[in-house]
Design a protein around this motif. Structure first.
Motif, PDB file in Angstrom:
ATOM      1  N   ARG A   1      -5.481  -2.567  -3.767  1.00  0.00           N
ATOM      2  CA  ARG A   1      -4.151  -2.936  -3.267  1.00  0.00           C
ATOM      3  C   ARG A   1      -3.679  -4.248  -3.902  1.00  0.00           C
ATOM      4  O   ARG A   1      -2.548  -4.341  -4.395  1.00  0.00           O
ATOM      5  CB  ARG A   1      -4.203  -3.083  -1.745  1.00  0.00           C
TER       6      ARG A   1
ATOM      7  N   VAL B   1      -9.301 -12.397   0.994  1.00  0.00           N
ATOM      8  CA  VAL B   1      -9.373 -11.160   1.780  1.00  0.00           C
ATOM      9  C   VAL B   1     -10.815 -10.669   1.946  1.00  0.00           C
ATOM     10  O   VAL B   1     -11.176 -10.123   2.992  1.00  0.00           O
ATOM     11  CB  VAL B   1      -8.496 -10.076   1.116  1.00  0.00           C
TER      12      VAL B   1
ATOM     13  N   ARG C   1     -10.459  -0.705  -0.986  1.00  0.00           N
ATOM     14  CA  ARG C   1      -9.014  -0.537  -0.807  1.00  0.00           C
ATOM     15  C   ARG C   1      -8.275  -1.866  -0.978  1.00  0.00           C
ATOM     16  O   ARG C   1      -7.239  -1.936  -1.646  1.00  0.00           O
ATOM     17  CB  ARG C   1      -8.729   0.042   0.585  1.00  0.00           C
ATOM     18  N   GLN C   2      -8.804  -2.910  -0.395  1.00  0.00           N
ATOM     19  CA  GLN C   2      -8.164  -4.221  -0.508  1.00  0.00           C
ATOM     20  C   GLN C   2      -8.084  -4.669  -1.972  1.00  0.00           C
ATOM     21  O   GLN C   2      -7.056  -5.188  -2.412  1.00  0.00           O
ATOM     22  CB  GLN C   2      -8.949  -5.265   0.307  1.00  0.00           C
TER      23      GLN C   2
ATOM     24  N   GLU D   1     -13.172  -0.019   2.774  1.00  0.00           N
ATOM     25  CA  GLU D   1     -12.030  -0.859   3.103  1.00  0.00           C
ATOM     26  C   GLU D   1     -11.918  -2.034   2.126  1.00  0.00           C
ATOM     27  O   GLU D   1     -10.817  -2.411   1.709  1.00  0.00           O
ATOM     28  CB  GLU D   1     -12.153  -1.339   4.553  1.00  0.00           C
ATOM     29  N   GLU D   2     -13.055  -2.588   1.729  1.00  0.00           N
ATOM     30  CA  GLU D   2     -13.008  -3.668   0.733  1.00  0.00           C
ATOM     31  C   GLU D   2     -12.500  -3.151  -0.612  1.00  0.00           C
ATOM     32  O   GLU D   2     -11.744  -3.833  -1.302  1.00  0.00           O
ATOM     33  CB  GLU D   2     -14.398  -4.311   0.582  1.00  0.00           C
TER      34      GLU D   2
END
Lengths: 452, 452
Positions: free
Chosen positions: B56, B10, B52-53, B49-50
């Motif tokens: 997650r 990801v 968050r990934q 965003e990274e």
């Protein structure tokens, strides 16, 4: 046993009331436009332990509990919900401790703001949060709504002065959060979260507040402006100049006239829109800079003074504006807060909404921190005007959000700002709120339907 | 797919590291005595965003996530736990915005405190929170631990300056809490709760901080005292006199000597215990009153000055005390905070514990707000001394609680203060903490085993 019987059984005599007119008298705050439910019972507890018992019994029977102080709220946060127990805390009004060296006080929730201020003044100390309701509102209510006031622009809001709380949780447990020391990072800041949660996470039974030393003498700076936008530009200019007045209030001609009509103070001759500034840094420099900012923005006249009586009269007019307007008809009170540089733009938009929706909007504002109180006034009984007013209300909330502001600067969400708050926070943050609410009030009995 | 493969899949290349020495280098903070687990992977994300990934994926696989800034913490809060992903945020170091009129800045978590201070100074603004680690520590770490510093006594701590946060929750959602306006009461103050939660409730990916105008010129007041108790009495007297210095630091002879041995500054000739005061209210009155308080409490000598260079040298000595002592052996750092009137009593008790347990205890303190940093020093490798030091450490925590204080004024709970926090808060309040933790981190992946 029914919960009513259990309340009567557990509490001393004279605490539980169910005469409808008595209960109704405790069933609403001052948000004239917010819906009010039908409370079942009024309880007036005298001790934290009695509060605990009430909440425990209500939790067991899943009966809603609506806590209230003096009922001076402006968002319907203290309004009864159907079948609820109203928990009136005004009788728990002891100042338990004033510690001059630690500069703190410990009070019960029913202590009136002005009474605390007077009591600590005797020790050379000052409790800054000063909502316009300070002669009537209680510290418990102030903490539950995170009340603001005139001095916030320099000194912050109620949350900045609450060191610790004793609260009853939604499970009916009596606990202490926070501290008495100046600093402390042991655990999560639950105190800050309970402050401003409007009785939806816990019932406040004791408050420890931080105090400041009595402040220096103040200077007053007054500026008059032709219109709201120009006054707004003076506010923006004050922010850009990095000035930190101890108060920066705006009062428009509607408010000045309403106060004149009531108290005959001759204020409306002074100008269309007034800015009332105050400084309390020693020396004249700050006051002079503030006056220069007013003049540079286009004041029609301005003055600065060290006369305390004159200043008191002007700020009294500011405080009287709201009750003066209430004499003219039901008032729908806004409480938006926008970035300070956008105060002129927001004032222009408010005027436009008044015109477009055919309603009168008067303006008072804690202008220095961008916290505007457009007051929408309609003739009593005019249903069509009321509908127009509600549309103007919604349009103003939308604009505040669009300008990067908030739908409530200091009055709280209660019932009136629920839609606005949803739009402001978004679904993801609301979900976090619901998670927290469920964690601390698992039976959903604490002021249900308010805030979230 | 394993979580490692998923991370690699990801994230862009060059973000995931599992070389043991690289991972180990990011696995601990500066709490020399706190246990350290064995991290599995290091991730150095470049965007929210990274982050968050990463969270997650870790939530899905139930893998612990330990976020860290510069690793300057003193309680083990950023220490790895076995099998965790270390999330190093130091690379996200952009100052995204400085808005001079609104007096706010928006920064990524990896921005170093001193860098932010320098950047806003160019606009005539000031970011007050000034932990001694300010040349290295990051705003993200400062917010996660609610860092304090020298100026807190007048200006408050990190929480007082955080207006809003962007965070990744334990469910791997990227959300914004808080606001950009000066005031706002829309919803619960989740911002205040995330600040100081040491990465156990969310991972901070952006911080909006409030700024103040550049402050006035400062005056320095120095007092020398024969012993800790007398210096403590001067602190109590300052509080009783309702003075509000902008700094009031204590440095004892151990620290002065350690700095002299290292930097040859000639400080230990000045006295056994020094109080370093600073005032920034315009005029000389406050500085004179502070000096009078020192003298009245029994200072052997005192002086006040407007010389900025001299002042800088003295406060530099204060900042150097900790690294100077670290040169002498492992330092076990205390961080108790007691009511200011009880500073002399607490200092006496600390000296007693040093004697009773046969350990050296040096003292630096943010004395003005009662925040004491007894530094327990033992010879490297001396296991018996280490055990004695741990007993003294526990005894000091117990005394702080007994005097109505807290086990941590500003360093945080991490691993070192968990026992103390349990004793301080009690089981009922801990249960509330667990309820909140479960609500916001339902899988228990965020910095597990820390704080609660």
């Amino acid at each position: 046993m029914s919960y009513r019987d259990e309340l009567a059984h557990v509490l001393p005599e004279g605490r539980v009331f169910d005469e409808p007119d008595v209960v109704a008298a405790y069933s609403r705050d001052q948000a004239a436009w917010a819906p009010v439910g039908r409370a079942a019972v009024l309880v007036r507890p005298a001790t934290p332990e009695e509060v605990r018992q009430v909440v425990r019994i209500c939790a067991e029977h899943r009966v809603p509990v609506v806590a209230r102080g003096a009922g001076t709220g402006l968002s319907g946060g203290a309004n009864a919900v159907d079948g609820c127990v109203v928990l009136a805390l005004e009788g728990m009004d002891a100042i338990l401790e004033i510690d001059p060296a630690e500069q703190l006080a410990v009070v019960q929730p029913g202590v009136v703001n002005d009474r605390l201020r007077a009591a600590v003044a005797e020790h050379g100390l000052w409790y800054p949060p000063d909502p316009a309701s300070s002669p009537w509102s209680t510290i418990g209510g102030n903490a539950a709504t995170n009340a603001g006031g005139v001095c916030c622009v320099k000194y912050g809001v109620t949350r900045d002065y609450v060191l610790g709380l004793q609260i009853v949780t939604g499970k009916g447990e009596l606990v202490r959060v926070g501290r008495r020391t100046r600093k402390g990072v042991a655990g999560y800041d639950l105190t800050a979260m309970f402050v401003g949660s409007e009785g939806t996470l816990g019932v406040i039974t004791e408050i420890t507040v931080r105090l400041l030393p009595r402040r220096s003498a103040q200077r007053t700076v007054v500026g008059a402006f032709d219109d709201l936008e120009t006054a707004g530009r003076a506010v923006a200019r004050t922010a850009e100049s990095h000035l930190t007045p101890a108060a920066l209030e705006l009062v428009d001609r509607y408010c000045l006239r309403a106060v004149d009509d009531w108290k005959n103070m001759g204020l409306s001759d002074m100008g269309n829109v007034l800015l009332l500034g105050r400084t309390d840094t020693p020396g004249d420099e700050e006051a002079r800079a503030l006056q220069e900012a007013f003049d540079a923005a286009g004041a029609t006249w301005s003055t600065r003074s060290t006369d305390a009586e004159e200043a008191e009269a002007l700020f009294a007019a500011r405080r009287l504006a709201y009750p003066a307007l209430e004499r003219l008809g039901p008032v729908l009170t806004e409480d938006v807060c926008v970035p300070r540089g956008l105060v002129p733009e927001m004032l222009v938009r408010i005027e436009r909404h008044a015109k477009e929706h055919g309603v009168h909007i008067a303006n008072i504002a804690h202008a220095g921190d961008g916290n505007l109180h457009p007051l929408i006034i309609v003739p009593a009984g005019d249903e069509a005007a009321r509908t127009r007013a509600e549309r103007a209300f919604d349009a103003i909330l939308d604009d505040a959000i669009a300008l990067g502001g908030t739908v409530t600067g200091e009055h709280g969400v209660g019932l009136l700002k629920k839609r606005g708050m949803r739009d402001e926070l978004g679904e993801d943050v609301l979900a976090l709120h619901r998670d927290v609410k469920r964690a601390l009030d698992p039976y959903g009995i604490l002021n249900p339907g308010k805030v979230i």
